[in-house]
Design a protein around this motif. Structure first.
Motif, mmCIF file in Angstrom:
data_model
loop_
_atom_site.group_PDB
_atom_site.id
_atom_site.type_symbol
_atom_site.label_atom_id
_atom_site.label_comp_id
_atom_site.label_asym_id
_atom_site.label_seq_id
_atom_site.Cartn_x
_atom_site.Cartn_y
_atom_site.Cartn_z
ATOM 1 N N UNK A 115 62.790 18.537 8.029
ATOM 2 C CA UNK A 115 62.296 18.658 9.394
ATOM 3 C C UNK A 115 63.347 18.102 10.344
ATOM 4 N N UNK A 116 63.650 18.848 11.409
ATOM 5 C CA UNK A 116 64.632 18.389 12.387
ATOM 6 C C UNK A 116 64.152 17.098 13.043
ATOM 7 N N UNK A 117 65.091 16.179 13.247
ATOM 8 C CA UNK A 117 64.750 14.850 13.767
ATOM 9 C C UNK A 117 64.069 14.935 15.129
ATOM 10 N N UNK A 118 64.527 15.855 15.988
ATOM 11 C CA UNK A 118 63.948 15.967 17.316
ATOM 12 C C UNK A 118 62.478 16.309 17.296
ATOM 13 N N UNK A 119 62.065 17.062 16.302
ATOM 14 C CA UNK A 119 60.651 17.448 16.201
ATOM 15 C C UNK A 119 59.809 16.303 15.649
ATOM 16 N N UNK A 120 60.321 15.650 14.622
ATOM 17 C CA UNK A 120 59.590 14.553 14.020
ATOM 18 C C UNK A 120 59.474 13.396 15.001
ATOM 19 N N UNK A 121 60.488 13.209 15.837
ATOM 20 C CA UNK A 121 60.449 12.139 16.831
ATOM 21 C C UNK A 121 59.280 12.320 17.785
ATOM 22 N N UNK A 287 70.926 29.584 27.926
ATOM 23 C CA UNK A 287 69.649 29.296 27.280
ATOM 24 C C UNK A 287 69.904 28.527 25.980
ATOM 25 N N UNK A 288 69.428 27.287 25.941
ATOM 26 C CA UNK A 288 69.619 26.413 24.779
ATOM 27 C C UNK A 288 68.345 26.440 23.947
ATOM 28 N N UNK A 289 68.433 27.060 22.780
ATOM 29 C CA UNK A 289 67.243 27.250 21.945
ATOM 30 C C UNK A 289 67.476 26.640 20.569
ATOM 31 N N UNK A 290 66.404 26.410 19.834
ATOM 32 C CA UNK A 290 66.578 25.982 18.456
ATOM 33 C C UNK A 290 67.013 27.197 17.621
ATOM 34 N N UNK A 324 64.948 20.442 20.305
ATOM 35 C CA UNK A 324 64.207 20.175 19.071
ATOM 36 C C UNK A 324 65.150 19.849 17.911
ATOM 37 N N UNK A 325 66.374 20.361 18.001
ATOM 38 C CA UNK A 325 67.297 20.262 16.864
ATOM 39 C C UNK A 325 68.711 19.980 17.375
ATOM 40 N N UNK A 326 68.926 18.799 17.962
ATOM 41 C CA UNK A 326 70.252 18.517 18.523
ATOM 42 C C UNK A 326 71.343 18.438 17.467
ATOM 43 N N UNK A 327 70.961 18.169 16.214
ATOM 44 C CA UNK A 327 71.971 18.075 15.154
ATOM 45 C C UNK A 327 72.740 19.382 14.984
ATOM 46 N N UNK A 328 72.039 20.521 15.160
ATOM 47 C CA UNK A 328 72.724 21.803 15.012
ATOM 48 C C UNK A 328 73.774 21.986 16.094
#
Length: 353
Positions: A115-121, A287-290, A324-328
């Motif tokens: 699960x992406x950290x941004x979502x779990x946070x 547009x910044x999307x997951x 939601x997924x800044x790591x990507x």
């Protein structure tokens, strides 16, 4: 002049939802998300019009809020004090937010490490109880369904029909904004509830004379998690698009009906194609999307390259925010950074002026 407040899905679309006088009219301001026309990708695809439905503008940053508000309201109507879901991230954030708003306990089953950290946070911030399951999302969903069958807790995954009812309202909004249904709708496919919901919405719009068209439903799975395309469950789904990393979709058969009844298709796109579209949406459209959201655009680009994308008016659903997924973004984008001293000359030199 101040902007009118957003009514929320329950108030805005009450006439097409399964509400009763006892259904609490809760809201976090979900729905009424923007429909934005493409300035660059439209030309590349060669279609007459390309529009993006920005579901990232919902309160928790994804389309899940549309269905969650209905599911939680109906659960409260039935007397529930707690809600439960399995999630790859977005569902957990949404369920936890609406539970917090309504004074309910939210419990979330997530596949450990997937699960992406941004979502779990988000779920953590909203106070949800989180259980990491040693297995896949599909394992977590099986367990969640079993728990809900044996304990007084409301399951709010998309297997809950109230979720589908809420999510279908996006189709109504598209028809309202464009004056008709589009010729085609492109959408990511994971657990397949959303493509099911949109098709239900468009079908109802035609029945209610809100639209004259039934759009072709173009669903796209990640190549490493494409059970519908392959015709069999995927035991170990793998893709950078965590939101659609699902090997055995709960709404598999309804998604196939949406495809077949609309004359559409469900296809697969590679992680490379997804990341290319992800970067293009940001750099050419702003547009910044997951990554999962970019699957809809990756799919359209693939069909265009094959010469199988017909013209006309197309809507691509962008299901969730890139936050939601800044790591990507950190791992797949190369920042254009220069260093300068704290002088005008240094800044001008760094800027190439």
């Amino acid at each position: 002049m101040s902007e009118a407040p957003r009514l929320g899905v329950l108030a805005r679309w009450a006439e097409v939802l399964p509400l009763t006088p006892e259904t609490p009219r809760i809201t976090l301001g979900e729905g009424d998300t923007p429909l934005v026309r493409s300035v660059a990708i439209e030309r590349e695809l060669g279609v007459d019009e390309l529009w993006f439905k920005l579901e990232s503008s919902n309160p928790t940053g994804s389309f899940k809020d549309r269905g969650m508000v209905v599911a939680v309201a109906k659960a409260m109507e039935r007397g529930a004090q707690a809600v439960l879901c399995a999630s790859t991230g977005n569902t957990s954030a949404s369920a936890a937010a609406y539970a917090a708003r309504c004074g309910l306990q939210a419990s979330i089953l997530v596949p450990r490490g997937r699960v992406a950290v941004g979502k779990l946070a988000q779920a953590v911030a909203f106070g949800a109880r989180i259980v990491e399951v040693e297995g896949s999302f599909d394992d977590a969903l099986v367990l969640a369904r079993t728990v809900a069958e044996t304990h007084p807790i409301a399951l709010v995954n998309s297997v809950n029909p109230d979720r589908i009812e809420g999510q279908k309202t996006a189709a109504y909004e598209i028809c309202e904004s464009l004056g008709d249904a589009p010729d085609a709708l492109a959408i990511p496919v994971g657990n397949a509830g959303n493509i099911t919901a949109y098709w239900k919405g468009f079908t109802e719009c035609a029945e209610r004379d809100f639209a004259t068209l039934h759009p072709r439903m173009l669903g796209f799975q990640a190549a490493g998690a494409a059970p519908i395309v392959g015709g069999e469950p995927v035991a170990d789904p793998r893709t950078v698009a965590t939101a659609i990393r699902i090997g055995n979709p709960a709404s598999w058969q309804p998604a196939e009906r949406a495809r077949d009844e609309s004359g559409g298709r469900i296809d697969a796109v590679t992680d490379e194609e997804i990341l290319d579209a992800y970067g293009l949406l940001a750099s050419a459209e702003g547009l910044f999307v997951e990554p999962a959201s970019a699957a809809s655009v990756a799919g359209l680009r693939k069909l265009s390259g094959q010469g199988t994308l017909r013209g006309g008016r197309v809507v691509a659903v962008l299901t969730g925010s890139g936050l939601k997924d800044p790591e990507t973004a950190e791992s797949h984008a190369t920042p254009d950074v220069a260093r300068a001293g704290a002088t005008l000359e240094g800044v001008e030199r760094a800027l190439g002026l």
